[in-house]
Design a protein around this motif. Structure first.
Motif, PDB file in Angstrom:
ATOM      1  N   ARG A   1       0.788  -1.135   0.167  1.00 23.39           N
ATOM      2  CA  ARG A   1      -0.066  -0.039  -0.018  1.00 23.39           C
ATOM      3  C   ARG A   1       0.705   1.254  -0.006  1.00 23.39           C
ATOM      4  O   ARG A   1       0.579   2.287  -0.653  1.00 23.39           O
ATOM      5  CB  ARG A   1      -1.044  -0.010   1.204  1.00 23.39           C
ATOM      6  CG  ARG A   1      -2.213  -1.079   1.099  1.00 23.39           C
ATOM      7  CD  ARG A   1      -3.117  -0.790   2.035  1.00 23.39           C
ATOM      8  NE  ARG A   1      -4.318  -1.376   1.609  1.00 23.39           N
ATOM      9  CZ  ARG A   1      -5.459  -1.394   2.444  1.00 23.39           C
ATOM     10  NH1 ARG A   1      -5.487  -0.520   3.590  1.00 23.39           N
ATOM     11  NH2 ARG A   1      -6.459  -2.058   2.356  1.00 23.39           N
TER      12      ARG A   1
ATOM     13  N   ALA B   1       0.655   4.176  -2.922  1.00 26.91           N
ATOM     14  CA  ALA B   1       0.563   5.267  -2.513  1.00 26.91           C
ATOM     15  C   ALA B   1       1.536   6.302  -3.146  1.00 26.91           C
ATOM     16  O   ALA B   1       1.273   7.512  -3.695  1.00 26.91           O
ATOM     17  CB  ALA B   1       0.409   5.682  -1.066  1.00 26.91           C
TER      18      ALA B   1
ATOM     19  N   GLU C   1       1.199   9.256  -5.975  1.00 28.09           N
ATOM     20  CA  GLU C   1       1.841  10.542  -5.631  1.00 28.09           C
ATOM     21  C   GLU C   1       2.442  10.948  -6.916  1.00 28.09           C
ATOM     22  O   GLU C   1       2.713  12.273  -7.008  1.00 28.09           O
ATOM     23  CB  GLU C   1       2.163  10.671  -4.256  1.00 28.09           C
ATOM     24  CG  GLU C   1       1.384  10.609  -3.314  1.00 28.09           C
ATOM     25  CD  GLU C   1       0.418  11.737  -3.038  1.00 28.09           C
ATOM     26  OE1 GLU C   1       0.752  12.728  -3.521  1.00 28.09           O
ATOM     27  OE2 GLU C   1      -0.818  11.490  -2.625  1.00 28.09           O
TER      28      GLU C   1
END
Length: 495
Positions: free
Chosen positions: A255, A259, A263
């Motif tokens: 995760r 993430a 980004e």
């Protein structure tokens, strides 16, 4: 005359000479494995004085046979238990994701304690999550109902009550009669009656780093698992908790990687007059290096790009971020020449990423005075885009070229195409093709057929067109489609 020589075997002694030989008695039925010397020393041999009285000429008739059978039964039970635990832990070791692991723990625990339903409530003590509840034989509505009474009062069983230790820190809770237990509130008894729960048995999930949550199994009638079942469940949960902790760490790491990749990609697509865009992106389980971008350029032009870096994991994600940022800079300076943009990117990779290669597709879209748009496109080993309109649905044939940083010098000519109003361009990465499970030819044909089958109302909306294509190519849906690679689908519709 000397006695006959008897061959020595490891772990045994040859019998003494003469007719009077000491006979080793079998273990008593309650003796654990390993307590051999002290046990055999307390049983007298025939014709000798025992510790408690006079000599006996022989053991009671049939006593040795009874002891033998008892020992064999005890050993057979132990072997059966060990074999069962070995089989269940093997099944558990084959699970790779957190959800699979929790479901396997529920299934194995139900077979050990003799229950039909259960749930695992994951609530790690470190507070980093995830807070997750997985059920066995319970629907979403049932789990929601149980959530309303999850802080249920129960009597804690001590080791003295059980007759053995379940292990350090292992918590055990038993409610023998959920529907009539006076210690429970009326709401608890009401929920138990509504769901048909007669009894519950819970074990805490304790790993080396702390508490992970609780596993609870439910019986349809008032009942309690036997001591043997509870002991086996405790042994199994001690191993399972460590496996759950490893899967939890892996899920958290994935995760974080996803993430990070998110980004490094555009948070939203830009607004460009006359162009509407939509994108769908799904990161692989190990984190890949696929990117997409839409960049407004001077004089009302638009730069569109998709690509992918070889490899997986945080290293590939970081390399993808560096390449995408560099490509944006090159596109601003010389975006009208896509070949120059990719050539500069290839030179950068050779100097800064010598161990990696990448595929890339860059298109420069400019408005024409007579109406419509002109697309100038260059690709480096990447899948060609798909042009979708009312009268045509075809792939834009780019020149054959190697991926960036694969050859000593990359170079490929660009292609030009006129895009009519109400037509759309679909840019995608090869992860979309690989997740279909088909060969490359069939995957390309399936993607084209999916876009061609879109009704006019769907083609008019890039968001709906993207969903339509994914639903047709991946019937299980984007989230359920398996695959180790990233997936990118970028749709641009020109008015």
């Amino acid at each position: 005359m000397s006695p006959a020589h008897v061959r020595k075997v490891a772990g045994t002694k040859p019998p003494a000479s003469g007719s009077a030989q000491n006979v080793a008695a079998p273990f008593p039925p309650s003796a654990p494995i390993g307590a051999t010397s002290s046990t055999s020393a307390t049983i007298a041999a025939p014709g000798t004085a025992g510790p408690a009285g006079p000599r006996t000429s022989a053991l009671a008739p049939g006593a040795d046979t009874d002891h033998d059978l008892a020992v064999r039964d005890r050993l057979a039970a132990w072997v059966c238990d060990l074999s069962l635990l070995h089989e269940l832990t093997e099944c558990l070791a084959r699970t790779s994701t957190l959800d699979e692991t929790l479901r396997e723990v529920l299934r194995a625990g139900a077979s050990l304690v003799g229950a039909g339903r259960g749930l695992v409530a994951l609530d790690p003590a470190d507070g980093l999550g995830p807070d997750l509840t997985v059920g066995l034989g319970l629907g979403h509505a049932d789990l929601g109902t149980l959530e309303t009474v999850r802080h249920i009062g129960a009597d804690r069983l001590q080791d003295a009550d059980v007759g053995f230790s379940l292990g350090p820190g292992l918590e055990e809770t038993l409610l023998r009669d959920l529907r009539h237990d006076p210690a429970l509130t009326p709401r608890h008894r009401e929920v138990a009656a509504h769901l048909g729960l007669g009894a519950s048995y819970a074990l805490g999930l304790m790993a080396a780093d702390g508490r992970l949550g609780t596993a609870v199994w439910f019986f349809d009638e008032p009942a309690a698992p036997t001591d043997r079942r509870r002991r086996l469940a405790g042994l199994y949960l001690r191993f399972a908790a460590e496996h759950i902790a490893r899967c939890l760490d892996l899920r958290r790491a994935r995760r974080v990687t996803a993430a990070l990749a998110a980004e490094l990609l555009p948070a939203r697509l830009p607004r460009v007059p006359g162009v509407r865009m939509a994108v769908r992106h799904s990161a692989g389980p190990r984190g890949g290096g696929d990117w997409y971008d839409a960049l407004p350029l001077p004089e009302g032009a638009l730069g569109l790009t998709v690509g992918g870096v070889t490899g997986t994991g945080p290293g590939a994600v970081a390399a993808m971020g560096r390449l995408r940022a560099s490509l944006r800079a090159y596109a601003v300076m010389e975006g009208e020449d896509p070949v120059a943009v990719l050539s500069d990117l290839e030179l950068l990779m050779r100097l800064t990423e010598p161990a990696r290669s990448a595929t890339a597709l860059f298109g420069y879209v400019s408005a024409e005075a007579a109406g419509g748009r002109k697309l100038t496109l260059a690709g480096a080993g990447h899948c060609p885009p798909l042009l979708v309109g009312e009268h045509r649905c075809e792939y834009v044939e780019t020149s054959l070229s190697a991926p960036l940083n694969m050859l000593s010098c990359w170079e490929a000519p660009s292609v030009e195409l006129r895009v009519r109003p109400a037509e759309s361009l679909l840019f995608f990465t090869d992860g979309l093709l690989h997740r279909t499970g088909e060969s490359a030819d069939l995957a390309f044909a399936g993607l084209r057929a999916a876009a061609r089958s879109a009704p006019d109302s769907v083609r008019a909306d890039p968001e709906r067109l993207a969903d339509h294509v994914l639903d047709a190519v991946l019937p299980g849906g984007l989230d359920r489609a398996g695959g180790a690679e990233d997936l990118v689908l970028l749709v641009a519709r020109f008015e």
